[in-house]
Write a protein that holds these residues in place. Structure first.
Motif, PDB file in Angstrom:
ATOM      1  N   GLN A 105       0.858  -1.158   0.036  1.00 31.74           N
ATOM      2  CA  GLN A 105      -0.158  -0.249   0.076  1.00 31.74           C
ATOM      3  C   GLN A 105       0.743   1.240   0.182  1.00 31.74           C
ATOM      4  N   PHE A 106       2.121   0.935   0.831  1.00 30.49           N
ATOM      5  CA  PHE A 106       2.998   2.324   0.903  1.00 30.49           C
ATOM      6  C   PHE A 106       3.458   2.552  -0.607  1.00 30.49           C
ATOM      7  N   LYS A 164       2.364   1.870  -3.587  1.00 21.52           N
ATOM      8  CA  LYS A 164       1.210   2.312  -4.546  1.00 21.52           C
ATOM      9  C   LYS A 164       0.919   3.960  -4.194  1.00 21.52           C
ATOM     10  N   GLU A 165       0.967   4.275  -2.637  1.00 20.48           N
ATOM     11  CA  GLU A 165       0.731   5.540  -2.507  1.00 20.48           C
ATOM     12  C   GLU A 165       1.799   6.606  -2.986  1.00 20.48           C
ATOM     13  N   LYS A 166       3.203   5.966  -2.881  1.00 21.17           N
ATOM     14  CA  LYS A 166       4.418   6.786  -3.332  1.00 21.17           C
ATOM     15  C   LYS A 166       4.507   6.935  -4.509  1.00 21.17           C
ATOM     16  N   VAL A 206       1.822   7.390  -6.477  1.00 21.68           N
ATOM     17  CA  VAL A 206       0.777   8.351  -6.684  1.00 21.68           C
ATOM     18  C   VAL A 206       1.509   9.657  -6.505  1.00 21.68           C
ATOM     19  N   PHE A 207       2.324   9.724  -5.451  1.00 19.01           N
ATOM     20  CA  PHE A 207       2.730  11.255  -5.102  1.00 19.01           C
ATOM     21  C   PHE A 207       3.928  11.568  -5.983  1.00 19.01           C
TER      22      PHE A 207
END
Length: 217
Positions: A118-119, A121-123, A125-126
């Protein structure tokens, strides 16, 4: 110098292991177990000793593994927990043959892997958002290693972002560690900002880049 572990030291290692360790006889009766194993079965060592391991782990595959006198990587489901068992057979005619059963809780590992995914994936996006900005962004760690370098920074410096990431600032630019604003900010923990209309460049000083004005750090 040789150091000999005392029985007390070995018992501390036994009880502070992350793995659940159980010693059982050939009939499956628990002879001893460490505290993590007792917590797994919601009891305490004194009450669980003398209990059949097959009552606590009602798994046919587990029972077959004991009959085969040892096996590694035996999957076990225990309520909501997913475990894997490594079984060691110890043969001793004087004190009797025993099984040492080491249980690893995969639930925590799976949960951690899920959080890591999940981390990432979020990274991603950022990183995608930062890469679309019209401001040059360079992120480094406390060692001066470049962790992120966006598209605009690459355009300003005529550098490929992927070729820069993972390298030290000093390996990419000729910098003075005492005057570089980027390294100074990391070293002091202070936020340094540009002033006026000049282009803020944190790694070089007093030069022109393309159509931009002189850069001062």
């Amino acid at each position: 110098m040789h150091h000999v572990l005392s029985f007390t030291s070995l018992e501390e290692v036994w009880n502070h292991s992350f793995d659940c360790i159980i010693m059982a006889g050939e009939d499956g009766i628990i002879l001893s177990l460490n505290r993590p194993a007792a917590r797994l079965f919601l009891g305490n060592p004194s009450t669980l000793i003398g209990t059949s391991i097959f009552e606590l782990i009602p798994s046919n595959e587990f029972k077959k593994s004991l009959q085969k006198q040892g096996k590694t990587g035996v999957p076990i489901s225990l309520g909501t927990k997913q475990l894997v068992a490594n079984i060691v057979y110890s043969e001793n005619h004087d004190v009797g043959n025993k099984y040492v059963i080491i249980l690893k809780d995969l639930s925590q590992v799976q949960q951690l892997n899920s959080q890591i995914q999940q981390f990432h994936k979020e990274k991603q996006v950022f990183d995608l958002i930062l890469d679309q900005l019209e401001e040059g962004i360079c992120v480094i760690n406390e060692h001066g290693t470049i962790l992120f370098y966006n598209r605009k920074a690459g355009e300003v410096e005529t550098l490929e972002p992927e070729a820069v990431k993972g390298k030290r600032v000093q390996d990419i630019w000729s910098v003075d560690e005492t005057t570089s604003t980027l390294l100074t900010s990391v070293r002091t923990g202070r936020t340094l900002e540009s002033s006026g209309n000049s282009v803020f460049h944190p790694w070089q000083s007093n030069h022109h880049t393309g159509s931009y004005r002189a850069i001062n750090t």
